[in-house]
Enzyme design. Structure first.
Site, PDB file in Angstrom:
ATOM      1  N   GLY A  32      17.710  49.897  23.750  1.00 31.73           N
ATOM      2  CA  GLY A  32      17.735  48.351  23.308  1.00 31.73           C
ATOM      3  C   GLY A  32      17.398  47.413  24.369  1.00 31.73           C
ATOM      4  O   GLY A  32      17.609  47.625  25.437  1.00 31.73           O
ATOM      5  N   THR A  39      10.537  47.827  21.336  1.00 29.66           N
ATOM      6  CA  THR A  39       9.379  47.073  21.852  1.00 29.66           C
ATOM      7  C   THR A  39       9.626  46.840  23.373  1.00 29.66           C
ATOM      8  O   THR A  39      10.562  46.403  23.955  1.00 29.66           O
ATOM      9  CB  THR A  39       9.598  45.603  21.500  1.00 29.66           C
ATOM     10  OG1 THR A  39       9.782  45.782  19.931  1.00 29.66           O
ATOM     11  CG2 THR A  39       8.482  44.689  21.585  1.00 29.66           C
ATOM     12  N   LYS A  83      24.835  31.968  19.958  1.00 22.45           N
ATOM     13  CA  LYS A  83      24.867  32.117  21.444  1.00 22.45           C
ATOM     14  C   LYS A  83      23.718  31.442  22.255  1.00 22.45           C
ATOM     15  O   LYS A  83      24.240  31.357  23.496  1.00 22.45           O
ATOM     16  CB  LYS A  83      25.126  33.918  21.823  1.00 22.45           C
ATOM     17  CG  LYS A  83      26.147  34.442  21.310  1.00 22.45           C
ATOM     18  CD  LYS A  83      26.055  36.052  21.766  1.00 22.45           C
ATOM     19  CE  LYS A  83      27.561  36.634  21.234  1.00 22.45           C
ATOM     20  NZ  LYS A  83      27.722  37.864  21.795  1.00 22.45           N
TER      21      LYS A  83
HETATM   22  P1  ATR Z   1      21.985  41.490  19.908  1.00 23.12           P
HETATM   23  O1  ATR Z   1      21.512  40.333  20.613  1.00 23.12           O
HETATM   24  O2  ATR Z   1      23.082  41.894  19.098  1.00 23.12           O
HETATM   25  O3  ATR Z   1      21.657  42.657  21.008  1.00 23.12           O
HETATM   26  P2  ATR Z   1      19.155  41.709  18.715  1.00 23.12           P
HETATM   27  O4  ATR Z   1      18.737  40.683  19.861  1.00 23.12           O
HETATM   28  O5  ATR Z   1      18.671  41.365  17.534  1.00 23.12           O
HETATM   29  O6  ATR Z   1      20.800  42.113  19.063  1.00 23.12           O
HETATM   30  O7  ATR Z   1      18.652  43.034  19.365  1.00 23.12           O
HETATM   31  C1  ATR Z   1      18.469  44.127  18.358  1.00 23.12           C
HETATM   32  C2  ATR Z   1      18.068  45.353  19.367  1.00 23.12           C
HETATM   33  O8  ATR Z   1      18.019  46.419  18.400  1.00 23.12           O
HETATM   34  C3  ATR Z   1      16.480  45.312  19.985  1.00 23.12           C
HETATM   35  O9  ATR Z   1      16.530  46.191  20.948  1.00 23.12           O
HETATM   36  C4  ATR Z   1      15.785  45.850  18.578  1.00 23.12           C
HETATM   37  O10 ATR Z   1      14.461  46.479  19.128  1.00 23.12           O
HETATM   38  P3  ATR Z   1      13.166  45.439  19.204  1.00 23.12           P
HETATM   39  O11 ATR Z   1      13.214  44.737  20.404  1.00 23.12           O
HETATM   40  O12 ATR Z   1      11.901  46.540  19.248  1.00 23.12           O
HETATM   41  O13 ATR Z   1      13.440  44.636  17.795  1.00 23.12           O
HETATM   42  C5  ATR Z   1      16.764  47.080  18.379  1.00 23.12           C
HETATM   43  N1  ATR Z   1      16.509  47.404  17.155  1.00 23.12           N
HETATM   44  C6  ATR Z   1      17.264  46.746  15.955  1.00 23.12           C
HETATM   45  N2  ATR Z   1      16.557  47.661  14.879  1.00 23.12           N
HETATM   46  C7  ATR Z   1      15.961  48.858  15.259  1.00 23.12           C
HETATM   47  C8  ATR Z   1      15.365  49.972  14.830  1.00 23.12           C
HETATM   48  N3  ATR Z   1      15.407  50.293  13.428  1.00 23.12           N
HETATM   49  N4  ATR Z   1      14.881  50.786  15.623  1.00 23.12           N
HETATM   50  C9  ATR Z   1      14.646  50.579  16.864  1.00 23.12           C
HETATM   51  N5  ATR Z   1      15.516  49.603  17.682  1.00 23.12           N
HETATM   52  C10 ATR Z   1      15.792  48.806  16.640  1.00 23.12           C
END
Ligand code: ATR
Length: 282
Positions: free
Chosen positions: A130, A156, A67
């Site tokens: 998220g 984060t 993307k």
């Molecule tokens: P997308 O583009 O599909 O939204 P991404 O950019 O990989 O996917 O974002 C993933 C989101 O899921 C992020 O907010 C991530 O949190 P971090 O920014 O802290 O990485 C969150 N996420 C993924 N696995 C997680 C987990 N086990 N616990 C908490 N948050 C998680």
């Protein structure tokens, strides 16, 4: 008109997009194709994109992980795509590739379609859980749709803060940790889960507990494999109102298809049909 459409991404697995777009074509009595192009990220990406260009598609969707990386190969970007820094839809116009992003606007339309009172009441308090690409698109589209309170919570915190820089000054946004979000979840009218937590195969995972949920709160999860995530199942036990993940998929596709075909598509019954399709292929 015969539409020549496609999808690029990696891995593509079992995507529902061909099914959706083939149904759209039937609805407006057009013929055409929607083909999947599995393109791996890596040094050959530019070459693969050049080959795709020679396929002379009328348009294509872009999914994970391309993307953002597709952007340098495009001739123009819509304002939404520019602001989101991501493209999910490309239209070919006189040999030029124009990039759009229909993820956020598609999500907001799906939500307002399911809960029409939201179209007139922008005072509803919203929290997005998220801060990835999906959260960014949804935050931006909710802001453009005129909602006044959109908080962000993420594991984060710094990435949530980065999304909040999109704020045009009209929105009230607080940044929270997931623990703070969990403790204060009863303050919200709409909760939007945008992470991959709870997606197959990790169906027992849930981003936060909803034990403090207020009754009748709209609880939305963009995960659609499975449709009944642990998050939504818990929301139901506290009398939350549910918004399922397949709806965003449908409406982002609808906006993309309308860009390509230049026609409005009547999508009555498609919501339930897609839900059944996604459940069959789960
Ligand atoms: P997308 O583009 O599909 O939204 P991404 O950019 O990989 O996917 O974002 C993933 C989101 O899921 C992020 O907010 C991530 O949190 P971090 O920014 O802290 O990485 C969150 N996420 C993924 N696995 C997680 C987990 N086990 N616990 C908490 N948050 C998680």
């Amino acid at each position: 008109m015969t539409l020549k459409l496609g999808l690029i991404g990696y891995p593509l697995g079992h995507s529902a997009s061909p099914w959706i777009h083939e149904n759209f074509m039937k609805k407006i009595a057009e013929t055409g194709t929607y083909e999947k192009f599995t393109i791996e990220p890596g040094p050959d990406f530019g070459e693969r994109i050049a080959t795709l260009k020679s396929a002379n598609l009328d348009g294509f969707n872009v999914t994970v992980p391309h993307k953002e990386t597709i952007i340098p190969y495009l001739d123009e970007l819509s304002e939404d795509a520019k602001n989101m820094g991501a493209v999910n839809t490309v239209a070919q116009v006189n040999g030029k590739w124009i990039g759009y992003n229909t993820d956020g606007s598609g999500y907001v339309r799906s939500l307002e379609n399911a809960y029409p009172e939201l179209t007139t009441d922008k005072e509803q308090k919203i929290i997005i859980l998220g801060a990835g690409g999906a959260a960014r698109g949804i935050y931006y589209a909710l802001m453009k749709a005129g909602y006044h309170t959109i908080d962000l919570a993420n594991r984060t915190v710094s990435t949530a803060k980065e999304i909040a820089t999109l704020n045009d000054g009209k929105v009230h946004t607080r940044i929270k940790t997931l623990e703070e979000a969990e403790a204060t979840i009863g303050e919200y009218d709409v909760i939007i889960q945008t992470t991959s937590v709870g997606m197959e195969p990790n169906v027992q995972a849930s981003i936060i507990s909803l034990k403090h949920l207020k009754e009748k709160t709209i609880v939305s999860d963009i995960v659609y494999k499975p449709l009944d995530t642990k998050f939504l199942t818990e929301a139901k036990t506290y009398n939350g109102r549910i918004h399922y993940g397949h709806a965003m998929l449908l409406y982002q596709a609808l906006y993309a298809f309308e860009i390509w075909s230049g026609k409005e598509v009547p999508i009555e019954n498609m919501d339930e049909a897609l839900k059944a399709y996604v459940q069959r292929s789960n």
